[in-house]
Scaffold this active site. Structure first.
Site, PDB file in Angstrom:
ATOM      1  N   ARG A  68      -6.606  -8.297  -9.097  1.00  0.00           N
ATOM      2  CA  ARG A  68      -7.214  -9.624  -9.231  1.00  0.00           C
ATOM      3  C   ARG A  68      -8.694  -9.422  -9.490  1.00  0.00           C
ATOM      4  NH1 ARG A  68     -10.155  -9.195  -4.632  1.00  0.00           N
ATOM      5  NH2 ARG A  68      -9.136  -8.172  -2.898  1.00  0.00           N
ATOM      6  N   LYS A 101       0.833  -1.209   0.000  1.00  0.00           N
ATOM      7  CA  LYS A 101       0.000   0.000   0.000  1.00  0.00           C
ATOM      8  C   LYS A 101       0.862   1.250   0.000  1.00  0.00           C
ATOM      9  CE  LYS A 101      -4.166  -1.992   0.917  1.00  0.00           C
ATOM     10  NZ  LYS A 101      -4.480  -2.828   2.061  1.00  0.00           N
ATOM     11  N   HIS A 160     -15.134  -2.929   7.731  1.00  0.00           N
ATOM     12  CA  HIS A 160     -14.386  -2.916   6.473  1.00  0.00           C
ATOM     13  C   HIS A 160     -14.583  -4.156   5.624  1.00  0.00           C
ATOM     14  CE1 HIS A 160     -12.569   0.760   7.850  1.00  0.00           C
ATOM     15  NE2 HIS A 160     -12.332   0.157   8.990  1.00  0.00           N
ATOM     16  N   GLU A 193      -3.256   6.045   8.288  1.00  0.00           N
ATOM     17  CA  GLU A 193      -3.975   6.855   7.316  1.00  0.00           C
ATOM     18  C   GLU A 193      -5.101   7.566   8.043  1.00  0.00           C
ATOM     19  OE1 GLU A 193      -4.521   5.128   3.094  1.00  0.00           O
ATOM     20  OE2 GLU A 193      -6.480   4.972   4.050  1.00  0.00           O
TER      21      GLU A 193
END
Lengths: 165, 517
Positions: free
Chosen positions: B307, B127, B250, B215
């Site tokens: 993917r 990331k 999430h 973040e």
């Protein structure tokens, strides 16, 4: 024979008569109080899990099957799990004990015997299906026993921690 | 022998090993067979009778008791491909699908890899490097701190100062993460250590890498993702958005396409950013650029999934493009053959993820035997399922059992169709989230099309409580069933018990090209 519905505390017993594959319910007793119930008729459809339920409000199909000792019922989009219990029998929940909600592995033990905990305090972390779940105290109290260590595999329903007042 | 459609392809193949299990293995194997190719499944011990093994032309057993020994064992899978004569490998999602070293090993073994280059997987899979590449390419990113916190001791100081710079509430994310694993929200400094340890542990267990970064947590945002397709000849297009804002911790719960929050202009802008992101890593194949759309209409790059995505069917339903078929074509080196202008939106599609979990008990995974499994069917209803009646649901694998997808002419009709499909879905023996899904679908915030990613986590669970029937009727049914001898039926676990209704009768594409009125 008494009946219990998962997540409800009531105990039920059912008076019924059967004639040619059609069951008529005459009354249902809830915690000792009997309710007359003349309008329910139930019959089997085909050879599978489908039944027909006839009440005042009309006839509806439902699905019912005994799976691993419990009756599973699907009625109008909702699922119910019903247990048969011996009359006067004990319920499965042990008082004050915190049982494992699923089989898994103990990742972490956050409390010790004799420790006082407050409501909502994390007690253990269990891992199952690659996700972690925290076991939290349902009430404030003293930890009477911690029955597993980090790394132990636990079965569903195993008493993990016992809490006193 | 190569199928007709592959004629002239630079890297043709006649067989595909599907390195996965569950519903996605079933989905891909069906596409492989439909493409005229030989399908090869792999399976571990608990899966020896699984649906994906049953439907594949061949199946190779993977020994070992843990995932790292079988489904996550790249050596064993490449060996399985060689021993079965597989000329290509499709990784599905999860497991090895985003392991650059696996993609590299597959190519080095002379096997066609159905996916992007190892370099693209590497850049986007980390990331931190993905964020840097997006910043260079002019794709907007969420404010944050790229400082990597490697697993191990003496990290709390660096973590605390990074957290202080970014500000609370913040998100700890596994650098190698995905699917909500290894991701934790931290509301206040005193929870930082606990949440960090949980995130690092989860990341380590799920991805073999416990590195996390910090973040800012954007509140009131929507999760919008853009499907992209790119071939080996430099053609790259997007196939519009999916709205996956209905999430719990999430994990996506219900997804839909198109989004109620995306106008034509915004769709064009987000689509162009997604294509830019894909091109920044010379992307090849099907991929998804995840974006967060803030309430003021600004959007930010979240991550790119290199993917196939769990929720890919909703895009297939509205665009009529079979993404797995396209993946196979692209892997063989065939040109994309779809121009951006020809990609349209036909109607509305919704997907609900059927999980073995108990909403009333904090969504804990549930286990048991699927004694009755009667999925819904009918026009505009698609089931992508990895299980069938009689199957055991265990703690060994992810609790997602199946995906229910509907397609209709507009959103309101799609919601009605999904409501009906969910209420006629009979799954007994394992507690599922079907009732919860229905109540979430019918919640005014969802029907009005206004939910944000924090909706499920911030809404009291009571708001999704089902309308239970009178308990006296329920016990009457149980007592009657006992009297009628329904517990005496001999073949409780037989999958043929329910005749034509059971299991996997629905081909995922049987309603795909259906023209809706």
């Amino acid at each position: 024979m008494e009946w219990e519905i998962a997540d409800l505390e009531d105990k039920f017993s059912v008076d019924l008569t059967e004639r040619e594959g059609k069951v008529t319910i005459s009354s249902v007793t809830v915690n000792g109080n009997t309710h007359e119930f003349p309008e329910i008729r139930i019959s089997k459809i085909g050879k599978n899990s489908t039944i027909s339920l006839e009440t005042e409000s009309g006839t509806r199909p439902a699905h019912v099957k005994k799976i691993e000792g419990k009756w599973w019922i699907h009625l109008e989009g909702e699922v119910y799990v019903v247990n048969e219990v011996e009359k006067g029998g004990k319920t499965s929940e042990s008082a004050g004990g915190l049982s494992a909600p699923m089989p898994g592995t103990i990742l972490e033990v956050m409390v010790k015997e004799g420790q006082r905990v407050r409501e909502g305090q994390p007690l253990m972390t269990i891992e199952a299906m690659k996700m972690e779940h925290r076991i939290v105290a349902p009430k404030s109290g003293e930890v009477i026993s911690v029955n597993f260590n980090q790394g132990d595999r636990v079965d569903m329903g195993a008493t993990l921690v016992e809490l006193g007042d | 022998m190569f199928p007709e459609w592959m004629k002239g392809a630079p890297t043709p193949f006649s067989s595909v090993l599907v390195a996965n299990r569950g519903e996605i293995a079933v989905r891909v194997i069906k596409a492989v067979k439909e493409a005229g190719l030989r399908s090869i499944a792999v399976y571990s011990d608990p899966d020896s009778n699984a649906l994906h093994v049953e439907i594949a032309d061949d199946a190779v057993h993977l020994p070992g008791n843990s995932l790292t020994e079988n489904y996550l064992n790249s050596e064993a899978i490449i060996l399985a491909a060689k021993s079965s004569g597989a000329q290509a490998i499709h990784p599905g999602y999860g497991f090895l699908s985003e392991r650059a070293d696996f993609a590299r090993d597959v190519a080095n073994a002379g096997i066609v890899w159905v996916g992007p280059s190892p370099e693209a997987i590497e850049t986007m899979g980390d990331k931190i490097s993905a964020r840097s590449r997006m910043i260079e390419s002019g794709v907007p990113v969420i404010p944050g701190d790229e400082i990597a916190i490697p697993e191990g001791s003496d990290h709390m100081g660096a973590l605390a100062s990074a957290a202080a710079r970014v500000g609370y509430p913040l998100l700890l994310k596994a650098s190698a993460g995905g699917g909500g694993k290894g991701m934790r929200v931290v509301h206040e400094p005193k929870m930082l250590r606990t949440e960090y340890e949980a995130a690092a542990r989860e990341a380590s267990a799920a991805f073999g890498d416990g590195t996390v970064y910090v973040e800012r947590l954007l509140t009131g945002a929507r999760h919008i993702e853009i499907q992209v397709l790119a071939d080996k000849h430099g053609n790259c297009i997007h196939l519009n958005e999916r709205d996956c804002s209905l999430q719990r911790r999430h994990q996506k719960v219900i997804e839909e396409a198109p989004s109620t929050a995306v106008s034509n202009d915004l769709r064009k802008a987000m689509g162009e950013s997604a294509v830019l992101a894909a091109k920044a890593v010379d992307y090849v194949g099907a991929g998804t650029v995840e974006l967060l759309l803030s309430p003021n209409g600004q959007y930010f790059f979240l991550e790119m999934n290199t993917r196939l995505q769990v929720e890919h069917p909703v895009t297939e339903m509205i665009t009529g493009v079979d993404l797995v078929q396209k993946q196979l074509e692209i892997a063989s080196g065939i040109k994309l053959g779809i121009s951006q202008d020809s990609v349209g939106i036909n109607g509305h599609s919704i997907e609900a993820r059927i999980y073995a979990e108990d909403a009333k008990k904090g969504f804990l995974p549930s286990v048991g035997t699927l004694g009755v499994w009667i999925p819904p069917s009918g026009p505009g209803i698609r089931m992508d399922s990895g299980v069938r009646q009689g199957d055991q649901v265990t703690v060994d694998f992810d609790p997602m059992l199946a995906k229910l997808i509907v397609h209709a002419s507009d959103r309101e009709s799609a919601i009605r169709r999904m409501d009906n499909a969910l209420s006629s879905f009979v799954a007994l023996g394992v507690t599922t989230n079907i009732g919860f899904l229905r109540n979430a679908l019918l919640h005014p915030s969802f029907t009005s099309g206004s939910i944000t990613t924090d909706f499920l986590d911030s809404t009291p669970i009571e708001e999704f409580d089902p309308n239970y029937s009178n308990p006296k009727i329920i016990v009457s049914i149980a007592a009657s069933a006992k009297r009628l001898g329904l517990d005496k039926s001999a073949n409780i676990l037989s999958s043929s018990d329910e005749g034509d209704h059971s299991g996997h009768s629905g081909d995922p594409f049987k309603t795909l090209s259906r023209r809706l009125p």
